[in-house]
Write an enzyme that holds these catalytic residues in place. Sequence first.
Site, PDB file in Angstrom:
ATOM      1  N   SER A  49       0.072  -3.874  -4.626  1.00  0.00           N
ATOM      2  CA  SER A  49       1.474  -4.221  -4.372  1.00  0.00           C
ATOM      3  C   SER A  49       1.642  -4.317  -2.861  1.00  0.00           C
ATOM      4  O   SER A  49       0.792  -3.850  -2.101  1.00  0.00           O
ATOM      5  CB  SER A  49       2.400  -3.139  -4.934  1.00  0.00           C
ATOM      6  OG  SER A  49       2.227  -1.934  -4.199  1.00  0.00           O
ATOM      7  N   ASP A  84       0.046  -8.006  -6.176  1.00  0.00           N
ATOM      8  CA  ASP A  84       0.956  -7.744  -7.299  1.00  0.00           C
ATOM      9  C   ASP A  84       2.403  -7.915  -6.828  1.00  0.00           C
ATOM     10  O   ASP A  84       2.793  -7.336  -5.809  1.00  0.00           O
ATOM     11  CB  ASP A  84       0.699  -6.303  -7.775  1.00  0.00           C
ATOM     12  CG  ASP A  84       1.400  -5.964  -9.068  1.00  0.00           C
ATOM     13  OD1 ASP A  84       1.666  -6.884  -9.867  1.00  0.00           O
ATOM     14  OD2 ASP A  84       1.675  -4.764  -9.281  1.00  0.00           O
ATOM     15  N   GLU A 135       6.103 -15.552 -12.087  1.00  0.00           N
ATOM     16  CA  GLU A 135       6.896 -14.733 -13.026  1.00  0.00           C
ATOM     17  C   GLU A 135       8.230 -15.363 -13.375  1.00  0.00           C
ATOM     18  O   GLU A 135       8.919 -15.910 -12.533  1.00  0.00           O
ATOM     19  CB  GLU A 135       7.131 -13.339 -12.424  1.00  0.00           C
ATOM     20  CG  GLU A 135       7.980 -12.451 -13.330  1.00  0.00           C
ATOM     21  CD  GLU A 135       8.071 -10.999 -12.876  1.00  0.00           C
ATOM     22  OE1 GLU A 135       7.060 -10.460 -12.387  1.00  0.00           O
ATOM     23  OE2 GLU A 135       9.155 -10.404 -13.030  1.00  0.00           O
ATOM     24  N   GLY A 178       6.650   1.651 -15.091  1.00  0.00           N
ATOM     25  CA  GLY A 178       6.840   3.100 -15.144  1.00  0.00           C
ATOM     26  C   GLY A 178       6.926   3.581 -16.589  1.00  0.00           C
ATOM     27  O   GLY A 178       6.616   2.844 -17.522  1.00  0.00           O
ATOM     28  N   HIS A 207       3.180  -7.056 -17.909  1.00  0.00           N
ATOM     29  CA  HIS A 207       3.348  -6.011 -16.888  1.00  0.00           C
ATOM     30  C   HIS A 207       3.806  -4.724 -17.579  1.00  0.00           C
ATOM     31  O   HIS A 207       4.168  -4.734 -18.749  1.00  0.00           O
ATOM     32  CB  HIS A 207       4.404  -6.457 -15.867  1.00  0.00           C
ATOM     33  CG  HIS A 207       3.873  -7.419 -14.861  1.00  0.00           C
ATOM     34  ND1 HIS A 207       3.736  -7.104 -13.537  1.00  0.00           N
ATOM     35  CD2 HIS A 207       3.411  -8.686 -14.989  1.00  0.00           C
ATOM     36  CE1 HIS A 207       3.228  -8.138 -12.887  1.00  0.00           C
ATOM     37  NE2 HIS A 207       3.025  -9.124 -13.740  1.00  0.00           N
ATOM     38  N   GLY A 208       3.805  -3.638 -16.800  1.00  0.00           N
ATOM     39  CA  GLY A 208       4.315  -2.382 -17.356  1.00  0.00           C
ATOM     40  C   GLY A 208       3.459  -1.831 -18.479  1.00  0.00           C
ATOM     41  O   GLY A 208       3.972  -1.320 -19.479  1.00  0.00           O
ATOM     42  N   GLY A 209       2.131  -1.930 -18.325  1.00  0.00           N
ATOM     43  CA  GLY A 209       1.202  -1.510 -19.376  1.00  0.00           C
ATOM     44  C   GLY A 209       1.245  -0.020 -19.700  1.00  0.00           C
ATOM     45  O   GLY A 209       0.844   0.399 -20.787  1.00  0.00           O
ATOM     46  N   ASN A 229      -1.210  -5.293 -16.970  1.00  0.00           N
ATOM     47  CA  ASN A 229      -1.148  -4.516 -15.732  1.00  0.00           C
ATOM     48  C   ASN A 229      -0.877  -3.044 -16.001  1.00  0.00           C
ATOM     49  O   ASN A 229       0.073  -2.701 -16.712  1.00  0.00           O
ATOM     50  CB  ASN A 229      -0.005  -5.028 -14.850  1.00  0.00           C
ATOM     51  CG  ASN A 229      -0.239  -6.425 -14.332  1.00  0.00           C
ATOM     52  OD1 ASN A 229      -1.207  -7.079 -14.687  1.00  0.00           O
ATOM     53  ND2 ASN A 229       0.659  -6.894 -13.480  1.00  0.00           N
ATOM     54  N   THR A 232       1.171   3.034 -13.264  1.00  0.00           N
ATOM     55  CA  THR A 232       1.672   4.417 -13.357  1.00  0.00           C
ATOM     56  C   THR A 232       0.730   5.346 -14.129  1.00  0.00           C
ATOM     57  O   THR A 232       0.560   6.504 -13.768  1.00  0.00           O
ATOM     58  CB  THR A 232       3.067   4.419 -14.025  1.00  0.00           C
ATOM     59  OG1 THR A 232       3.894   3.474 -13.333  1.00  0.00           O
ATOM     60  CG2 THR A 232       3.719   5.780 -13.972  1.00  0.00           C
TER      61      THR A 232
HETATM   62  P1  13P Z   1       3.079   0.337 -14.925  1.00  0.00           P
HETATM   63  O1  13P Z   1       3.198   1.099 -13.658  1.00  0.00           O
HETATM   64  O2  13P Z   1       4.218   0.573 -15.842  1.00  0.00           O
HETATM   65  O3  13P Z   1       1.760   0.547 -15.594  1.00  0.00           O
HETATM   66  O4  13P Z   1       3.179  -1.221 -14.551  1.00  0.00           O
HETATM   67  C1  13P Z   1       2.194  -1.808 -13.762  1.00  0.00           C
HETATM   68  C2  13P Z   1       2.522  -3.197 -13.400  1.00  0.00           C
HETATM   69  O5  13P Z   1       3.084  -3.950 -14.176  1.00  0.00           O
HETATM   70  C3  13P Z   1       2.134  -3.687 -12.077  1.00  0.00           C
HETATM   71  O6  13P Z   1       2.618  -4.949 -11.828  1.00  0.00           O
END
Ligand code: 13P
Length: 287
Positions: A49, A84, A135, A178, A207-209, A229, A232
């Site tokens: 990021s 990212d 995106e 997160g 995203h947000g895996g 992705n 967290t």
């Molecule tokens: P998380 O932090 O929820 O795993 O998301 C990661 C992400 O999507 C990075 O772009």
Amino acid sequence: MLVSAEDMLTKAKAGKYAVGQFNINNLEWTKAILLTAQELNSPVILGVSEGAGKYMCGYKTVVGMVTAMLEELNITVPVALHLDHGSYEGAKACIEAGFSSIMFDGSHYPIEENVEKTKELVAICKEKGLSIEAEVGSIGGEEDGVIGAGECADPDECKMIADLGITMLAAGIGNIHGKYPDNWAGLSFETLDAIQQKTGTMPLVLHGGTGIPADMIKKAISLGVSKINVNTECQLSFQEATRKYIEAGKDLEGKGFDPRKLLAPGTEAIKQTVKEKMELFGSVGKA
Ligand code: 13P
């Protein structure tokens, strides 16, 4: 040598599995992810990021560290170094610094502006052989101080952006960065299905895996997600293992204060998380 993410994602989409993007924060993170990818013979994408880039002393430092590590650790699986959620300026800086892949996140702009800026960056990336992610529909949650509402992308807008010649498309389908709140409604597979129908063979990015249940991950892959992705979850594994080490008083025993010892359990925990994700995503043995 770093590679563009295009080849690995085209193969993933065709083979119905996903390649993990794991975000890095420092040397230990990078080492843990690369060694796990090599051990499992899996392709991998290292995510950076803008905030993490700054933390690691700039994009050039990141490129230097990662490329040297590939050589010193004899990493032979395909590795892409990817920006990212990049801004327009951040994307240009990473291209300049030697990243092999970038994400331009124009989801907060009106669609016309997102199209214009994405188009410009596509031209630059094409010329240099880099992959580019765009995106549509902002991802919820907070990342680097940016708070997204977690929209569901408009499939027609997805098609508009996909047609610009990008490599992969991130589309909001109710996912957030997160931890997921207890009352989270889950992923919108209806939206994902509609997006895939409009965008065909385009690899889609989830995203947000972190914290998405395994059955939802599998279903998302079956509906065209080829890149997932995770950020967290590695941070939480690292934190938990480090906390245990200190709470057990290990840092007070002998040379337990040595950073190579102090950071070891956390680094091992990241490896374990990456391994579990690669197994779940189906990328093991696909290098
Ligand atoms: P998380 O932090 O929820 O795993 O998301 C990661 C992400 O999507 C990075 O772009």
